[in-house]
Design an enzyme around this catalytic site. Sequence first.
Site, mmCIF file in Angstrom:
data_model
loop_
_atom_site.group_PDB
_atom_site.id
_atom_site.type_symbol
_atom_site.label_atom_id
_atom_site.label_comp_id
_atom_site.label_asym_id
_atom_site.label_seq_id
_atom_site.Cartn_x
_atom_site.Cartn_y
_atom_site.Cartn_z
ATOM 1 N N HIS A 138 -5.901 2.729 1.121
ATOM 2 C CA HIS A 138 -5.152 3.866 1.653
ATOM 3 C C HIS A 138 -5.842 4.527 2.853
ATOM 4 O O HIS A 138 -5.239 4.746 3.901
ATOM 5 C CB HIS A 138 -4.912 4.924 0.568
ATOM 6 C CG HIS A 138 -4.334 4.365 -0.701
ATOM 7 N ND1 HIS A 138 -3.360 3.404 -0.706
ATOM 8 C CD2 HIS A 138 -4.594 4.613 -2.002
ATOM 9 C CE1 HIS A 138 -3.041 3.093 -1.961
ATOM 10 N NE2 HIS A 138 -3.778 3.810 -2.767
ATOM 11 N N ASP B 46 0.907 -1.142 0.000
ATOM 12 C CA ASP B 46 0.000 0.000 0.000
ATOM 13 C C ASP B 46 0.944 1.189 0.000
ATOM 14 O O ASP B 46 1.574 1.494 1.026
ATOM 15 C CB ASP B 46 -0.884 0.014 1.254
ATOM 16 C CG ASP B 46 -1.881 1.166 1.191
ATOM 17 O OD1 ASP B 46 -1.458 2.285 0.838
ATOM 18 O OD2 ASP B 46 -3.067 0.954 1.485
ATOM 19 N N HIS B 47 1.076 1.829 -1.139
ATOM 20 C CA HIS B 47 2.181 2.792 -1.249
ATOM 21 C C HIS B 47 2.015 3.983 -0.297
ATOM 22 O O HIS B 47 2.970 4.679 -0.003
ATOM 23 C CB HIS B 47 2.391 3.245 -2.701
ATOM 24 C CG HIS B 47 1.403 4.248 -3.198
ATOM 25 N ND1 HIS B 47 0.131 3.908 -3.575
ATOM 26 C CD2 HIS B 47 1.496 5.580 -3.366
ATOM 27 C CE1 HIS B 47 -0.510 5.002 -3.958
ATOM 28 N NE2 HIS B 47 0.293 6.034 -3.851
#
Length: 491
Positions: free
Chosen positions: A240, A177-178
């Site tokens: 996110h 999950d950047h």
Amino acid sequence: NEEQIALFTIFGGTGDLARRKLYPSLFRLYRKGFLKNKFAVIGTARREWTDDYYREVITTSIDALSPTEEEALAFSSHFYYQAHNVMDSAHYHSLKELADELDEKYQLEGNRLFYLAMAPNFFGTIVDHLKSEQIIDTRGYSRLIIEKPFGSSFESAQQLNEQIRAVFNEEQIFRIDHYLGKEMIQNISAVRFGNYIFESLWNNHYIDNIQVTLAEDLGVEDRGGYYDKSGALKDMIQNHILQVVALLAMEVPNTFSEKTIREEKIKALKAVRIYSEEEALENFVRGQYVSNTFNGKDIISYREETNVAPDSRTETFVAGKLVIDNFRWKGVPFYIRTGKQLTTKAARINVVFKPSPVNIFNPEDVCKTLPQNILTIYIQPTEGFSLTLNGKEVGPGFHLDPVKLDYRNTAEIIENSPEAYEKLVLDALKGDATNFTHWDEVSQSWRIVDVIRQAWDKEEGDIPTYKAGTMGPAEAFDLIKRENDDWVWKP
Ligand code: BG6
């Protein structure tokens, strides 16, 4: 910087993500000495490319980082391409041969990282073959990095997870999950647990509400095909936003470690109330952008975008109220919102504290509340914190005036700080999964959003719209006003 030794195999090596994010990140790690001579990359995808052509692509993808010719040449010489049909067992033989050859050539000690940067429908087949063709039978480690989306509902995610877990155990799986690689998201823990003044107030006695906004000013660009099936709920909230909420809501871990942080995040997500469909409709709103002229630009409607159905009911905006049923957060709404084609690109968290119980400065009406203190964490594009306080207005008499303590990272700091992917790839190389999502987090997040999706899918007719360049449909403002609160950030 300690040298990391590994062979990367990137499935989807010709794709957009690999070119935009992975190759530049690997180059940054190379430049900093985390990768030296003992690394190699196999790029695989269906297209027939030669090593030379692949290396040209690599060189182009790192162009913006202005490498010298020598540097670019040395770096790209570690890259090998293999055309690959993921369904065809024979191809895995060649992959294994190449992997073994590179292992020897670069002394990679059998360390292997498999990066799945492609459509998830093939993840199962790929991991099955990695095992059956003995590509992961080495003396070193084998790790799997997986891009989102991890499933499209709890059920599909669970199926996918079972397939993967048949081959890799949880410790070997790194679900990206950047957002967890972003500097200011990692700073949430620093602010909370490094400053007792905040952590001691971090509960329903002192916090009124918390707001998380992830706003984007672009449309779906060339991802209409994917996005029209996904929508903002699955694209941004399931991953996110819920990750940010977990970091804000979790209990204080005993120590700052992978295990404890993940445990606390899981507990926090498990305390997020799973709504009934009726409650979901009351507490969540969606919207879709329609054409507008904004900042001198003509923006087309979502329905006119390439690869989007002309009668699409996909949401490009979501706002909602989450409730967390535990001692710490009972009664504190977490308002969240995200959308495309909004006024500006910015992500921020606003922690709104309760006002002083009595306004002693206003003897006529001591119940007239004072402005609330707000701690803002600026995630992007500006990075920093601010805290609003009430001070005395300069001059005669006694009037209060809001002041803001404001700290922002300089453009230079931001420019030089490592990019999210760079940090996450390095973490995976080191085997540190703190900033990756555990299956229990992914699964709980799907449970939370699945009900909202189901409730919306049962509704008929058009969904609310908002003009491109605004901050979403009127319903998003009504939702929060109904609770006697308001969005702090109104660009
Ligand atoms: C991705 C979504 O996960 O995050 C995209 O799929 C979105 O739709 C992107 O644009 C936003 O990331 P960032 O880092 O630009 O805020």
